[in-house]
Design an enzyme around this catalytic site. Structure first.
Site, PDB file in Angstrom:
ATOM      1  N   GLN A  88       0.850  -1.203   0.000  1.00 26.09           N
ATOM      2  CA  GLN A  88       0.000   0.000   0.000  1.00 26.09           C
ATOM      3  C   GLN A  88       0.878   1.243   0.000  1.00 26.09           C
ATOM      4  OE1 GLN A  88      -3.534  -0.624   2.940  1.00 26.09           O
ATOM      5  NE2 GLN A  88      -1.910  -1.987   3.601  1.00 26.09           N
ATOM      6  N   HIS A 106      -1.521   1.271  -4.284  1.00 28.14           N
ATOM      7  CA  HIS A 106      -1.909   2.673  -4.084  1.00 28.14           C
ATOM      8  C   HIS A 106      -1.035   3.636  -4.881  1.00 28.14           C
ATOM      9  CE1 HIS A 106      -4.029   1.686   0.024  1.00 28.14           C
ATOM     10  NE2 HIS A 106      -4.677   1.220  -1.010  1.00 28.14           N
ATOM     11  N   CYS A 114      -1.035  11.612 -16.089  1.00 20.10           N
ATOM     12  CA  CYS A 114      -1.873  12.622 -16.734  1.00 20.10           C
ATOM     13  C   CYS A 114      -3.323  12.172 -16.626  1.00 20.10           C
ATOM     14  CB  CYS A 114      -1.490  12.797 -18.203  1.00 20.10           C
ATOM     15  SG  CYS A 114      -2.609  13.925 -19.064  1.00 20.10           S
ATOM     16  N   GLY A 172       2.902  -4.520   8.978  1.00 24.59           N
ATOM     17  CA  GLY A 172       2.887  -3.071   9.198  1.00 24.59           C
ATOM     18  C   GLY A 172       1.710  -2.328   8.606  1.00 24.59           C
ATOM     19  N   THR A 173       0.534  -2.930   8.712  1.00 22.71           N
ATOM     20  CA  THR A 173      -0.655  -2.202   8.249  1.00 22.71           C
ATOM     21  C   THR A 173      -1.764  -2.318   9.289  1.00 22.71           C
ATOM     22  OG1 THR A 173      -2.311  -1.958   6.488  1.00 22.71           O
ATOM     23  CG2 THR A 173      -1.365  -4.164   6.774  1.00 22.71           C
ATOM     24  N   SER A 174      -2.512  -1.218   9.455  1.00 22.45           N
ATOM     25  CA  SER A 174      -3.505  -1.155  10.536  1.00 22.45           C
ATOM     26  C   SER A 174      -4.766  -1.949  10.233  1.00 22.45           C
ATOM     27  CB  SER A 174      -3.881   0.307  10.795  1.00 22.45           C
ATOM     28  OG  SER A 174      -4.429   0.870   9.621  1.00 22.45           O
ATOM     29  N   ASN A 198       3.134  -7.139  13.050  1.00 21.33           N
ATOM     30  CA  ASN A 198       2.781  -5.728  13.253  1.00 21.33           C
ATOM     31  C   ASN A 198       3.192  -5.295  14.658  1.00 21.33           C
ATOM     32  OD1 ASN A 198       1.479  -3.654  11.623  1.00 21.33           O
ATOM     33  ND2 ASN A 198      -0.059  -3.512  13.244  1.00 21.33           N
ATOM     34  N   LEU A 199       3.376  -3.991  14.810  1.00 22.58           N
ATOM     35  CA  LEU A 199       3.773  -3.456  16.110  1.00 22.58           C
ATOM     36  C   LEU A 199       2.746  -3.780  17.185  1.00 22.58           C
ATOM     37  CD1 LEU A 199       6.091  -1.793  17.265  1.00 22.58           C
ATOM     38  CD2 LEU A 199       4.787   0.272  16.751  1.00 22.58           C
ATOM     39  N   ALA A 216       8.995  -4.126  12.650  1.00 20.19           N
ATOM     40  CA  ALA A 216       9.208  -4.823  11.377  1.00 20.19           C
ATOM     41  C   ALA A 216      10.688  -5.152  11.162  1.00 20.19           C
ATOM     42  CB  ALA A 216       8.683  -3.964  10.229  1.00 20.19           C
TER      43      ALA A 216
END
Ligand code: APR
Length: 232
Positions: A88, A106, A114, A172-174, A198-199, A216
């Site tokens: 992401q 993302h 453009c 590492g994603t919420s 994850n943390l 991580a």
């Protein structure tokens, strides 16, 4: 565990000095995401939005990959099966660490798009609203990033790869933003083992068969070393 799909988020780049979004001091505690990360915000104030992404591009260029990025590059080289990183993140730290199979769902801060003709090119350090597109000349250029309300890139291909995965790992994603937050259910439903690194437990932690908490830069190299040792 031949076929591994890894999803990651801002937490994997946090120790490289790139901020996360929703932690204390996260970007969305300092900026209004409606103003800087939506098509409507861009239409209202393109100078503000370009300035926000110019600053993030400068941060990205000034950052270096950390041990987590390096470990995933090692995994891609040494694992006997297939590794796909779906990120992401809009930074290029995986690529600079040596990973090749990286899909930016993302978008990428170092690329420009453009909106008139769809042409993409390497973004200059500073983008401005009246920059002309090098292909069609329209002053409709924007960072090649996916904003809230837009459809992430490569969704069909990602969903297919999730259904083929033997192991799905989220780093590492919420678990706050869909569709990425739904990947664990899709992979698990198709039979994959699931692991979260994850943390802290994410919003979707209960959907994973196994979760490990920590930084991580420690969790990812440890997990990679364990996996490669078992593959011998
Ligand atoms: N190691 C591991 N995890 C960490 C670390 C670390 N050093 N530091 C923070 N984390 C964890 C946090 O505990 C949190 O769960 O990383 C997660 C970051 O979550 P978010 O800030 O919500 O970032 P992310 O999940 O990538 O956001 C998803 O939202 O606005 C957007 O488009 C943006 O791609 C982004 C999407």
């Amino acid at each position: 565990m031949r076929n591994i799909v890894i999803l990651n988020g801002a937490g994997i780049s946090a120790e490289s000095g790139l901020g996360t979004f929703r932690d204390q001091d996260g970007l969305w505690t300092k900026y209004d995401l409606e103003e800087v990360a939506t098509p409507q915000g861009f239409a209202r104030n393109p100078t503000l939005v370009q300035g926000f992404y110019n600053a993030r591009r400068a941060n990205c260029r000034g950052a270096s990959p950390n041990a987590a990025h390096t470990a995933l590059a090692r995994l891609e080289t040494e694992h006997p099966g297939e590794i796909l990183v779906v990120t992401q993140n809009i930074d290029d730290l995986h690529e600079r660490a040596g990973s090749r199979a990286v899909w930016h769902m993302h978008g990428e801060i170092l690329r420009a798009l453009c909106a008139a003709c769809g042409h993409r090119w390497d973004a200059p350090d500073e983008m401005a609203p009246d920059d002309p597109c090098p292909a069609c000349g329209a002053a409709s250029t924007r960072p090649d990033v996916v904003w809230f309300g837009e459809v992430p890139y490569l969704m069909e291909e990602i969903c297919y790869r999730l259904t083929q995965a033997d192991l799905f790992v989220s780093i590492g994603t919420s678990g706050n933003v869909y569709p990425a937050a739904g990947f664990v259910e899709l992979a698990r439903g198709a039979g994959a083992a699931t692991l979260e690194l994850n943390l802290e437990p994410s919003d979707t932690a209960s959907a994973f068969a196994e979760t490990r908490q920590g930084k991580a830069s420690q969790l990812v190299p440890d997990w990679v070393a364990g996996l490669l040792a078992r593959a011998d």
